[in-house]
Design a protein around this motif. Structure first.
Motif, PDB file in Angstrom:
ATOM      1  N   UNK A   9       0.801  -1.226   0.101  1.00 55.35           N
ATOM      2  CA  UNK A   9       0.030  -0.066   0.034  1.00 55.35           C
ATOM      3  C   UNK A   9       0.773   1.206   0.059  1.00 55.35           C
ATOM      4  N   UNK A  10       0.687   2.211  -0.819  1.00 51.12           N
ATOM      5  CA  UNK A  10       1.408   3.387  -1.132  1.00 51.12           C
ATOM      6  C   UNK A  10       1.529   4.313   0.115  1.00 51.12           C
ATOM      7  N   UNK A  11       0.386   4.422   1.104  1.00 51.35           N
ATOM      8  CA  UNK A  11       0.574   5.320   2.074  1.00 51.35           C
ATOM      9  C   UNK A  11       1.574   4.526   3.079  1.00 51.35           C
ATOM     10  N   UNK A  12       1.966   3.300   3.250  1.00 51.04           N
ATOM     11  CA  UNK A  12       2.766   2.647   3.965  1.00 51.04           C
ATOM     12  C   UNK A  12       4.140   2.659   3.826  1.00 51.04           C
ATOM     13  N   UNK A  13       4.209   2.757   2.502  1.00 48.83           N
ATOM     14  CA  UNK A  13       5.364   3.205   1.721  1.00 48.83           C
ATOM     15  C   UNK A  13       6.235   4.659   2.071  1.00 48.83           C
ATOM     16  N   UNK A  27       6.443  10.463   8.467  1.00 50.55           N
ATOM     17  CA  UNK A  27       5.580  11.767   8.408  1.00 50.55           C
ATOM     18  C   UNK A  27       4.543  11.442   9.197  1.00 50.55           C
ATOM     19  N   UNK A  28       3.559  12.429   9.688  1.00 53.08           N
ATOM     20  CA  UNK A  28       2.441  12.341  10.444  1.00 53.08           C
ATOM     21  C   UNK A  28       1.311  11.947   9.240  1.00 53.08           C
ATOM     22  N   UNK A  29       0.212  11.592  10.170  1.00 54.94           N
ATOM     23  CA  UNK A  29      -1.040  10.912   9.369  1.00 54.94           C
ATOM     24  C   UNK A  29      -1.517  11.691   8.067  1.00 54.94           C
TER      25      UNK A  29
END
Length: 215
Positions: free
Chosen positions: A50-54, A61-63
């Motif tokens: 998943x791209x956000x995990x990468x 960085x923050x969420x």
């Protein structure tokens, strides 16, 4: 009928070499937000998960910032880079073999559902695929959840009638959690030599055509 009633495939690194499109969108996103450019070896780890995990793993960085990066990546990828991919040589021979033997084909990918349908249809995999499931828009689904959706749609008598084929540890773990056997492929970009011993696989294929022997 072959060894399995249902064969479930990953997409990135298994059916398609999608590295060009994914990496171009990642670089675009990094530059847009003024982040330090990553080394090529690190950029390649963005392919598959998943791209956000990468982004989180690479930059810590923050969420909210990760969410913005993810949205920018997705907008760029869908509009510009999605179809910058190449099917692996011999993979269509495997799909034709499965259809001729009466085996059903499913797709379980971390690509978002709408992206998966577009790219599979464009390259001709959609015509062979009986079931297609990708990630939800919020990326809450784990790989095992996506595999289980395929199993449910196929209405098998037992999960032992299915096998998952993929190129990464995520695919192997998802298969194990979903209760299906796993065949790994080494021609993609997920498996690294140092991780191979961690993976429990029924077989490993160094090129697509080898899969026919195992299915």
């Amino acid at each position: 009928m072959g060894c399995f009633r249902l064969v479930i495939f990953d997409v990135d690194g298994t059916l398609l070499n999608t590295s060009e499109g994914i990496l171009e969108s990642v670089r675009y996103t990094i530059k847009k937000y003024g982040l330090e450019m990553l080394e090529e070896s690190v950029l390649k780890t963005f392919i598959g998960p998943p791209i956000q995990e990468s982004f989180q793993r690479a930059y810590h960085l923050d969420e909210e910032t990760v969410k913005k990066l993810t949205e920018t990546f997705r907008d760029r990828y869908k509009s510009v880079d999605l179809l910058k991919a190449v099917p692996y040589e011999g993979i269509f021979d495997v799909f034709r073999y499965l259809k001729e033997s009466g085996t059903r084909i499913a797709i379980a990918t971390y690509k978002r559902q709408d992206y998966a349908e577009i790219i599979l249809r464009h390259f001709g995999f959609g015509a062979y695929s009986d079931i297609i499931f990708g990630a939800d828009h919020n990326n809450k689904l784990r790989k095992s959840d996506i595999i289980k959706k395929c199993l449910s749609a196929a209405q098998l008598d037992s999960s032992a009638e299915a096998v998952m084929i993929g190129d990464s540890e995520n695919d192997a773990t998802g298969a194990k959690e979903a209760g299906v056997q796993f065949i790994g492929v080494t021609y993609g970009f997920g498996f690294q030599n140092q991780y191979m011993e961690k993976v429990s696989a029924l077989r490993m294929a160094d090129e697509p055509i080898q899969l026919k022997k195992y299915l």
